[in-house]
Design an enzyme around this catalytic site. Structure first.
Site, PDB file in Angstrom:
ATOM      1  N   SER A   1      60.213  -3.467  12.920  1.00  0.00           N
ATOM      2  CA  SER A   1      59.914  -2.567  11.798  1.00  0.00           C
ATOM      3  C   SER A   1      58.775  -3.121  10.936  1.00  0.00           C
ATOM      4  O   SER A   1      57.658  -3.214  11.418  1.00  0.00           O
ATOM      5  CB  SER A   1      61.194  -2.327  11.020  1.00  0.00           C
ATOM      6  OG  SER A   1      61.013  -1.308  10.074  1.00  0.00           O
TER       7      SER A   1
ATOM      8  N   ASP B   1      65.626   7.027  16.434  1.00  0.00           N
ATOM      9  CA  ASP B   1      65.366   6.249  15.216  1.00  0.00           C
ATOM     10  C   ASP B   1      65.012   7.221  14.077  1.00  0.00           C
ATOM     11  O   ASP B   1      64.048   7.982  14.165  1.00  0.00           O
ATOM     12  CB  ASP B   1      64.206   5.291  15.510  1.00  0.00           C
ATOM     13  CG  ASP B   1      63.911   4.341  14.370  1.00  0.00           C
ATOM     14  OD1 ASP B   1      64.187   4.682  13.190  1.00  0.00           O
ATOM     15  OD2 ASP B   1      63.397   3.247  14.664  1.00  0.00           O
TER      16      ASP B   1
ATOM     17  N   HIS C   1      67.434   2.525  14.859  1.00  0.00           N
ATOM     18  CA  HIS C   1      66.555   1.513  14.266  1.00  0.00           C
ATOM     19  C   HIS C   1      67.236   0.172  14.093  1.00  0.00           C
ATOM     20  O   HIS C   1      66.627  -0.776  13.611  1.00  0.00           O
ATOM     21  CB  HIS C   1      66.080   2.037  12.890  1.00  0.00           C
ATOM     22  CG  HIS C   1      64.864   1.331  12.362  1.00  0.00           C
ATOM     23  ND1 HIS C   1      63.611   1.501  12.911  1.00  0.00           N
ATOM     24  CD2 HIS C   1      64.701   0.470  11.315  1.00  0.00           C
ATOM     25  CE1 HIS C   1      62.730   0.766  12.229  1.00  0.00           C
ATOM     26  NE2 HIS C   1      63.359   0.121  11.256  1.00  0.00           N
TER      27      HIS C   1
END
Lengths: 632, 282
Positions: B149, B226, B260
């Site tokens: 991320s 996600d 995620h």
């Protein structure tokens, strides 16, 4: 037969008993295990022979009698613990060696015994013949003699009869003459006695006349026949010649033809040997031979051509023969008297023609090679021998050649070492011996090497001369070209590769055009020929699709693909297959970039597969050493 | 530069340790986690730097990502630093989860009050490697970088800004084009000011367009489910487009069903470490 004589003789018989006798002369018993009971303070030798078994030629198992003055610590009565057979490590291998030697000897003996039997039979036959011949000969002579005797006896009989008849006839005529005389005399006397003088005068004169006439007749009193018999000379000349011929050299007995000696034949010739098991004199031999035909014809009019060779020696090399063919041979011996009967027919076979290696069907990888060949002979051969030798880095051939014998079929999977070059050839073998070497094929174990299975190629796919580039042309093929062959791909324009069936690691590369849509991967040999690569569970492939906007890549198996993007289009794709780990990986070789790995469990052997989804070309590169990153 | 060991646990045949030190770039105490594989006891190992995402500390990776086993297998040291300076008492640093504490964005801030402490870019690229190489059995030439991320963004940016420094790079659900997404815009305007041209230096998509240096080989995994992907925070398509254009090798995998979280990272960690090993152990 004394066993001692056999031992060390050519037959080399196991002479356990001989050993036995040898050693046990020193000991007093014939038992294999000699126990000495009296231990205490012996000064004389303790002779104990601890024999499990003993073989003539092997010293390590032959135990000398040992001196055991003190009792053994374990209290064993034999005092021979140190020689315990089973303590020696080398003994087992020795035993195996001996056993093998014995087996070989037994086989030798068996074949020798077989040949001996044949010889015995022939000798018996020969002598039987001689006996018969003799009997007949003498019988003939006897018969002739008795015939003559009969003749002569009959002759004499005849003569006797003749003479007796003649004499008898004479006797009869004498008797008749006497009778006639007697009559006359009686007539005369009657007349003399007659009272009638007139009658007397009438008849006296004619009677006197007839008596006078009669008296004038001379009687022949000589014997008509001689008293002696004719004894002509007996004509026994033919009997004489017959007797003489008994002493003349007879025609020879049948020779004995030897069985085929190993390695004495070539592709086109046979070396035949025979011998004569009698004291006959022979001027020359005639060797007959004819090929044994495969098909036995119903009528015997079509027998094969018989040929004949005249030789003076007891051996001959017959040439101009066909390879891998059976021939029937027999031999006769001839001398001044005549020709011997034919020997037994022996079957000889010429050595086969060399096989022909099918280069496009040979495959290899880093630790093995699969060689396939054609027999090279119309008739079956017994087996094949594959020979290989390593090539050094300086291109010299190693002097060591390894042979793999008794290969039953026309292919062989050979274990090799990686990173080497080998020269491999094949010979066909039958009882006659091995053929010449086939042409050599070079196998390199740097990487996995394979040709395409052109039989599986879709009709629209054409393959280059060298067998590594495939083209999907623009032209429409006529319907007739779309064969009904079960083995070719029918919808997907694909072809399979002939990967060696070894469950190890394999790596190959595929060169593609930027614009060609292709599928590259692996499939089971029985993957459905009318479905697309990657559509079923029987194949895995990387697929490239060209859309107007971009390049698209799929990694297909059973119709499913992960979703991914690749930013640089691979033009040279490395494919790495690992059977053990169950992985199939794809790489961009130019960038050394890993693209994707399938995790699969290969239940069978797998084949590389290639297809073009639009007209284009694709080239396979193999025999390459896998880069390090291929199998991390 | 003294290191104090905070914890040590035997793991996968090696040791998962956490250290603390006084950082000169960040001007505060910083913790970082180090995984030492069994091979490190006897020889020098390459180092993989893992950059975590928003709200993470040095703990998330070592407890949830499952990186120790593959690291042990390939003989790689993994260093997982914290995501921002801590305890600096800057006003507003704890107001947002996506800006300030736990959200350093791996930049060297130029705006007050952040510019003194928020120098994560220099910390990661300069100070930390020096520290690691001095204190552990490392092979200083062999470093690679990865992250998730925000950390993915950091990994990509560090690799693109330092051609040749990192032997390999990979990312999990990275923020590919921060200039174009809410997170990035918020962070950059706070750390770097309103001049967007200064943002370009920390945007992977922009950097890729002008990258020149040794060939890269980027592996990116992205969960299809996600939420942040659908919220247009990540924008991988932008990066892919630029890389396709500039011929920068990227393999981008869209993993169906994955989100995620660290469950997603765990699922593909082994693939990434294997990817790094190919270059670190070559």
């Amino acid at each position: 037969m004394d066993l001692f004589e056999i031992r060390g003789g050519t037959l080399d018989v196991i002479a356990e008993e001989a050993e036995h006798q040898d050693l046990s002369r020193e000991s007093t018993t014939m038992e294999s295990f000699n126990v000495t009971s009296d231990r205490g303070g012996r000064t004389t030798r303790d002779v104990s022979t601890f024999q499990r078994f003993s073989v003539d030629t092997n010293e390590s198992l032959h135990f000398e009698p040992c001196e055991a003055i003190t009792p053994s610590p374990t209290g064993a009565e034999d005092g021979n613990d140190e020689d315990d057979v089973f303590k020696e490590e080398g003994t087992e291998s020795e035993i195996v060696k001996i056993r093998n030697r014995l087996q070989a000897k037994v086989a030798e003996m068996e074949s020798f015994a077989g040949h001996l039997e044949e010889i015995f039979l022939t000798v018996e036959e020969n002598f039987g013949r001689q006996e018969q011949h003799l009997e007949q000969h003498y019988n003939d002579v006897l018969q002739t003699l008795s015939q003559r005797y009969d003749e002569r006896a009959a002759g004499l009989e005849e003569e006797k009869k003749g003479k007796l008849e003649a004499l008898y006839t004479q006797l009869l005529s004498c008797g008749q003459a006497m009778d006639a005389s007697k009559e006359l005399i009686e007539t005369a006397q009657e007349i003399y006695r007659t009272q009638d003088k007139r009658l007397f005068l009438k008849t006296v004169m004619p009677t006197i006349k007839s008596i006078e006439e009669f008296a004038k007749e001379e009687s022949d009193l000589t014997l008509t026949t001689r008293l002696e018999f004719n004894t002509p000379l007996a004509d026994l000349s033919d009997v004489k010649t017959m007797m003489d011929s008994i002493n003349v050299v007879p025609a020879p007995s049948a020779p004995v033809i030897n069985p085929q000696m190993p390695n004495s034949a070539t592709q086109t010739s046979l070396r035949v040997c025979w011998s004569l098991f009698s004291d006959d004199t022979v001027e020359y031999y005639e060797l007959y031979y004819r090929p044994v035909l495969e098909d036995k014809p119903a009528d015997s009019t079509h027998t094969a051509q018989e040929s004949k060779v005249k030789v003076k020696e007891t051996h001959c090399t017959v040439t101009d023969l066909l390879p891998n063919a059976q021939y029937e041979l027999w031999v006769t011996a001839t001398n001044t008297t005549g020709i011997s009967p034919a020997s037994e027919k022996a079957l000889y076979i010429t050595v086969p023609s060399p096989p022909v290696i099918k280069r496009r069907e040979c495959t290899s990888c880093t630790d093995a090679a699969l060689i396939r060949w054609e027999s090279g002979n119309t008739n079956p051969v017994d087996s094949y021998t594959v020979e290989l030798s390593e090539m050094g880095t300086d291109d010299t051939q190693s002097s060591v050649t390894e042979s793999i014998v008794a290969v039953p079929t026309c292919q062989c999977l050979i274990q090799l070492q990686s990173g080497r070059r080998y020269l491999i050839s094949v010979r066909a073998v039958n009882i006659g011996g091995p053929s010449d070497r086939s042409e050599v094929i070079t196998v390199s174990t740097t990487g996995t090497f394979f040709y395409l299975l052109e039989d599986t190629a879709h009709p629209c796919l054409s393959i280059s001369e060298d067998g590594f580039t495939m083209f999907y042309g623009d032209e429409e093929l006529p319907i007739s070209a779309m064969g009904l062959d079960d083995n070719t791909f029918a919808r997907c324009v694909a072809v399979l590769g002939d990967l060696i069936p070894v469950r190890g690691r394999h790596y190959w590369e595929v060169e593609v055009d930027d614009g060609s849509e292709y599928r590259i991967g692996v499939a089971y040999e029985d993957t459905e020929r009318n479905s697309y690569l990657g559509a079923k569970t029987t194949s895995w492939c990387m697929r490239h699709i060209l859309t107007p906007s971009r390049h698209k890549y799929e990694f297909l198996h059973n119709g499913w693909s992960p979703d991914l993007r690749i930013t640089v289009n691979p033009l040279r794709i490395g494919v790495a297959l690992d059977y053990e780990r169950g992985t199939l990986s794809f790489f961009n070789v130019d960038l050394e970039q890993h693209l994707h790995t399938f995790q699969c469990h290969f239940r069978n052997y797998i084949h590389p597969c290639f297809s073009l989804d639009n007209p284009g070309a694709l080239t396979v590169h193999n025999g390459i050493e896998a880069p390090e990153y291929a199998f991390i | 530069m003294a290191l104090t060991q905070v914890s040590s646990n035997k793991c996968a045949g090696g040791f998962q340790k956490v250290f603390e030190h006084e950082s000169t770039e960040l001007k505060c105490k910083m913790k970082f986690a180090v995984y030492l594989p069994p091979k490190a006891e006897t020889g020098k190992c390459p180092v993989l730097y893992w950059l975590s995402g928003l709200t993470c500390t040095e703990q998330n990776f070592i407890t949830k990502a499952g990186g120790q086993l593959p690291a042990a297998e390939h003989g790689i040291i993994i260093v997982a630093p914290d995501t921002s300076p801590r305890g600096c008492n800057i006003e507003g640093e704890d107001e947002n989860w996506d800006f300030g504490t736990g959200a350093g964005f791996y930049v060297d801030a130029t705006e007050d009050p952040w510019k003194t402490n928020y120098r994560m870019y220099s910390y990661i690229t300069e100070e930390l490697p020096k520290l690691i190489n001095a204190n552990f059995s490392t092979n200083p030439d062999r470093m690679s970088i990865s992250g998730h991320s925000m950390g993915g963004h950091g990994a990509l940016v560090c690799a693109l800004k330092n051609p040749g420094k990192y032997k390999a790079v990979s990312a999990f659900a990275p923020i590919c084009n921060p200039m174009q997404c809410p997170w990035g815009q918020k962070a950059f305007s706070g750390y770097l000011g309103s001049d967007r041209s200064t943002w370009e230096a920390y945007d992977a998509t922009v950097l890729a367009a002008s990258y020149s240096g040794p060939q890269l080989d980027i592996l990116i995994d992205q969960g299809r489910d996600d939420q942040f992907l659908s919220a247009s925070q990540l924008l991988p398509d932008n990066l892919i487009a630029v890389c396709s254009e500039k011929k920068i090798p990227v393999v981008f995998r869209l993993q169906p069903g994955y989100d995620h979280s660290y469950f997603f990272i765990y699922s593909f960690m082994a693939d990434h470490i294997k990817h790094h090993a190919k270059f670190l152990n070559a």
